[in-house]
Design a protein around this motif. Structure first.
Motif, PDB file in Angstrom:
ATOM      1  N   LEU A  39       0.822  -1.202   0.000  1.00 31.16           N
ATOM      2  CA  LEU A  39       0.000   0.000   0.000  1.00 31.16           C
ATOM      3  C   LEU A  39       0.862   1.260   0.000  1.00 31.16           C
ATOM      4  O   LEU A  39       2.053   1.211   0.316  1.00 31.16           O
ATOM      5  N   PRO A  40       0.272   2.411  -0.353  1.00 27.32           N
ATOM      6  CA  PRO A  40       1.077   3.641  -0.430  1.00 27.32           C
ATOM      7  C   PRO A  40       1.619   4.055   0.933  1.00 27.32           C
ATOM      8  O   PRO A  40       0.959   3.883   1.962  1.00 27.32           O
ATOM      9  N   ARG A  41       2.815   4.612   0.906  1.00 28.45           N
ATOM     10  CA  ARG A  41       3.366   5.302   2.088  1.00 28.45           C
ATOM     11  C   ARG A  41       3.967   6.610   1.586  1.00 28.45           C
ATOM     12  O   ARG A  41       3.259   7.575   1.378  1.00 28.45           O
ATOM     13  N   VAL A 188      -4.403   9.346   7.934  1.00 33.32           N
ATOM     14  CA  VAL A 188      -3.978   9.347   6.533  1.00 33.32           C
ATOM     15  C   VAL A 188      -4.888   8.402   5.756  1.00 33.32           C
ATOM     16  O   VAL A 188      -5.035   7.225   6.112  1.00 33.32           O
ATOM     17  N   LEU A 189      -5.497   8.934   4.693  1.00 28.22           N
ATOM     18  CA  LEU A 189      -6.478   8.178   3.917  1.00 28.22           C
ATOM     19  C   LEU A 189      -6.029   8.106   2.466  1.00 28.22           C
ATOM     20  O   LEU A 189      -5.940   9.129   1.781  1.00 28.22           O
ATOM     21  N   GLY A 244     -16.986   6.660   9.509  1.00 30.35           N
ATOM     22  CA  GLY A 244     -16.307   7.819  10.076  1.00 30.35           C
ATOM     23  C   GLY A 244     -15.501   8.584   9.048  1.00 30.35           C
ATOM     24  O   GLY A 244     -15.314   9.803   9.167  1.00 30.35           O
ATOM     25  N   ILE A 245     -15.029   7.891   8.023  1.00 37.36           N
ATOM     26  CA  ILE A 245     -14.156   8.514   7.010  1.00 37.36           C
ATOM     27  C   ILE A 245     -14.938   9.410   6.062  1.00 37.36           C
ATOM     28  O   ILE A 245     -14.554  10.560   5.820  1.00 37.36           O
ATOM     29  N   ARG A 262      -6.622   2.620   1.962  1.00 38.58           N
ATOM     30  CA  ARG A 262      -5.949   2.435   3.248  1.00 38.58           C
ATOM     31  C   ARG A 262      -6.243   3.595   4.188  1.00 38.58           C
ATOM     32  O   ARG A 262      -5.980   4.741   3.860  1.00 38.58           O
ATOM     33  N   PRO A 263      -6.796   3.315   5.371  1.00 37.41           N
ATOM     34  CA  PRO A 263      -6.803   4.315   6.438  1.00 37.41           C
ATOM     35  C   PRO A 263      -5.692   3.983   7.440  1.00 37.41           C
ATOM     36  O   PRO A 263      -5.471   2.812   7.767  1.00 37.41           O
TER      37      PRO A 263
END
Length: 505
Positions: A39-41, A188-189, A244-245, A262-263
């Motif tokens: 997943l992204p970072r 971070v979303l 919630g997002i 990704r949350p």
């Protein structure tokens, strides 16, 4: 026995491994995870990083995978620009664009494949370091093969911890962290668009809204990121669920537009380690420093660590320099990294201010005359160069001209020192001790040499393998002294490294 063991196989460790193998060293990489994190970072790197990837021979493969970014703007709750950090889309002095967006798993895959293709490195995935025993001329590493449940040990002349913010290598060294006192929790979303949303734009946006500070970042392809600051009374667990997002994102995007990839909850830290080297142990990347993300310089700093350290380790291991040269790694890099972190903290202070009255006064002041922000370009700290003075190119990254035929001039140099000077001065250098594998000679009478020195205001200079300027010369004798001091073998390099390291606060 390995020459260098690298603990951690993220971008910093992978770049370091590739550079060391390029110099012919035997490298061991120890990585606790089985696969690249999918997943992204990190999602941004700069022209200096792209230049380093060019040095590795990865630029051509990487270019189709990245997006040139127009930069970033800080805006208030009404959308008025407070800080304009727009980046030119023209090629800059490094021979590359100023800012790129990328997908970290793609970059890591390219780095690992390149390392495997060129050989020279032993990579041990699902191997977890648990102890280090420094000896007189090597370090014993104790490692668990978690796939098989076996305990192993191996040896290396040097060990570099690229093992992240919770670095075990740093803890085993006993190194402490200087805390710059900026710690905030953010959500971070990462999202993937279902349909085009060109209205979101390509600029990154920092929403300086005291009611709920937030960030929007354009990723590559259909990827988009929002970062939302947690406020008093928030339930972090609730905010990581779709119910919630989506209310947090409702002013920009909804579930009909995108899927949540990704949350993640993060605490943004600002710290710099005190003591990047202890004998044969060193740290790099997040193990040595951590920054808030407001300049996109977290991964960039780790890659800079790798390119600074790699040639020094290679010179020491191969007998070209004394071990004291390794002390210049921290003395050069720590002040440089600290300046970027302090700037990110200052920018974070703008976006993270939640005092309504103070934010209102800030908005009125800055919106009337928005600040035009430029990335700081600090020189190296004291180290393996002749010292930084105002207006000098010494200790600074040299530009990389692009020739009319499209050649970038680093490709002509290779990963080594380079003397750029009149041909007669180059002819006077001691050729017997300095073959082309150690020192590239570029005559100023050639188009390449003229391009390198254009705008530098000096007749000759010596470039280090990391493209920083070691020193300048005004005559042939001065050039000989420069080459002797930095390229000409252990005695001269040890003397200079010891002098500069002692000058470090």
């Amino acid at each position: 026995m390995h020459d260098v063991a690298i603990v951690g196989f993220g971008p910093t460790g992978a770049v370091l491994a590739n550079l060391l193998v390029k110099r012919g060293l035997r490298v061991l990489v120890v990585e606790r995870e089985a696969e690249i994190y999918a997943l992204p970072r990190a999602i941004h790197f700069d022209a200096e990083n792209m230049r380093i990837f060019q040095t590795l021979g990865l630029a051509a493969a990487l270019e189709p995978q990245v997006l040139v970014s127009p930069g970033m703007k800080f805006v208030d709750a009404a959308g008025r620009v407070l800080i304009d950090y727009t980046r030119s889309k023209d090629l800059g002095p490094q021979g590359w664009h100023a800012s790129y967006r990328f997908h970290q798993p793609v970059l890591e895959s390219l780095l690992r494949a390149h390392l495997a293709q060129h050989g020279g490195a032993t990579v041990r995935l699902r191997h977890d370091l648990f102890a280090l025993e420094p000896m007189q001329d090597h370090v014993v590493l104790r490692v668990e093969d978690t796939r098989r449940g076996r305990l192993l040990q191996t040896r290396a002349r040097y060990v570099v911890g690229c093992d992240g913010a919770r670095s075990l290598v740093r803890r085993l060294m006993g190194t402490e962290l200087d805390d710059l006192q900026a710690h905030e929790r953010w959500l971070v979303l990462d999202l993937r668009l279902k349909r085009p949303r060109p209205d979101l734009g390509d600029h990154s946006l920092q929403f300086c809204d005291p009611q709920r500070p937030a960030t929007y970042v354009r990723g590559v392809g259909d990827r988009r990121r929002w970062e939302i600051m947690l406020m008093p009374g928030d339930d972090p667990q609730q905010l990581t669920r779709p119910e919630g997002i989506w209310p947090l994102l409702s002013k920009w995007i909804g579930p009909e537009d995108a899927d949540i990839e990704r949350p993640a909850l993060y605490t943004f830290h600002s710290v710099v380690a005190r003591g990047w080297r202890q004998g044969r142990l060193m740290i790099a990347g997040d193990a040595a420093h951590q920054t808030p993300p407001f300049m996109g310089q977290g991964m960039c700093a780790g890659v800079r660590d790798a390119v600074n350290l790699a040639w020094k380790l290679a010179d020491v291991v191969q007998g070209q320099a004394a071990p004291a040269l390794l002390d210049t790694y921290e003395s050069e890099r720590a002040p440089h990294a600290r300046e970027f972190i302090e700037t990110a903290v200052r920018l974070g202070g703008v976006i993270q201010d939640t005092d309504v009255e103070r934010a209102r006064a800030r908005d009125a002041r800055m919106a009337a005359q928005p600040e035009v922000f430029r990335t700081p370009t600090p020189p190296l700290g004291p180290g393996a160069h002749d010292g930084v003075v105002d207006g000098s190119v010494v200790g600074r990254l040299a530009p990389q001209p692009v020739m009319p035929d499209g050649r970038r001039l680093d490709d002509a140099l290779g990963y080594r020192f380079a003397a750029i000077a009149p041909q007669a001065w180059l002819d006077a250098l001691p050729a017997d001790a300095l073959g082309d594998d150690r020192l590239r000679r570029v005559a100023t009478e050639t188009a390449d040499g003229q391009a390198w020195l254009q705008g530098c205001g000096v007749p000759a200079l010596l470039l280090r393998p990391d493209r920083h300027v070691a020193g300048v010369a005004v005559d042939a004798a001065g050039l000989r002294m420069l080459v002797s001091r930095y390229v000409g073998g252990p005695a001269s390099t040890a003397s200079n490294a010891g002098r500069t390291a002692q000058a470090t606060p």
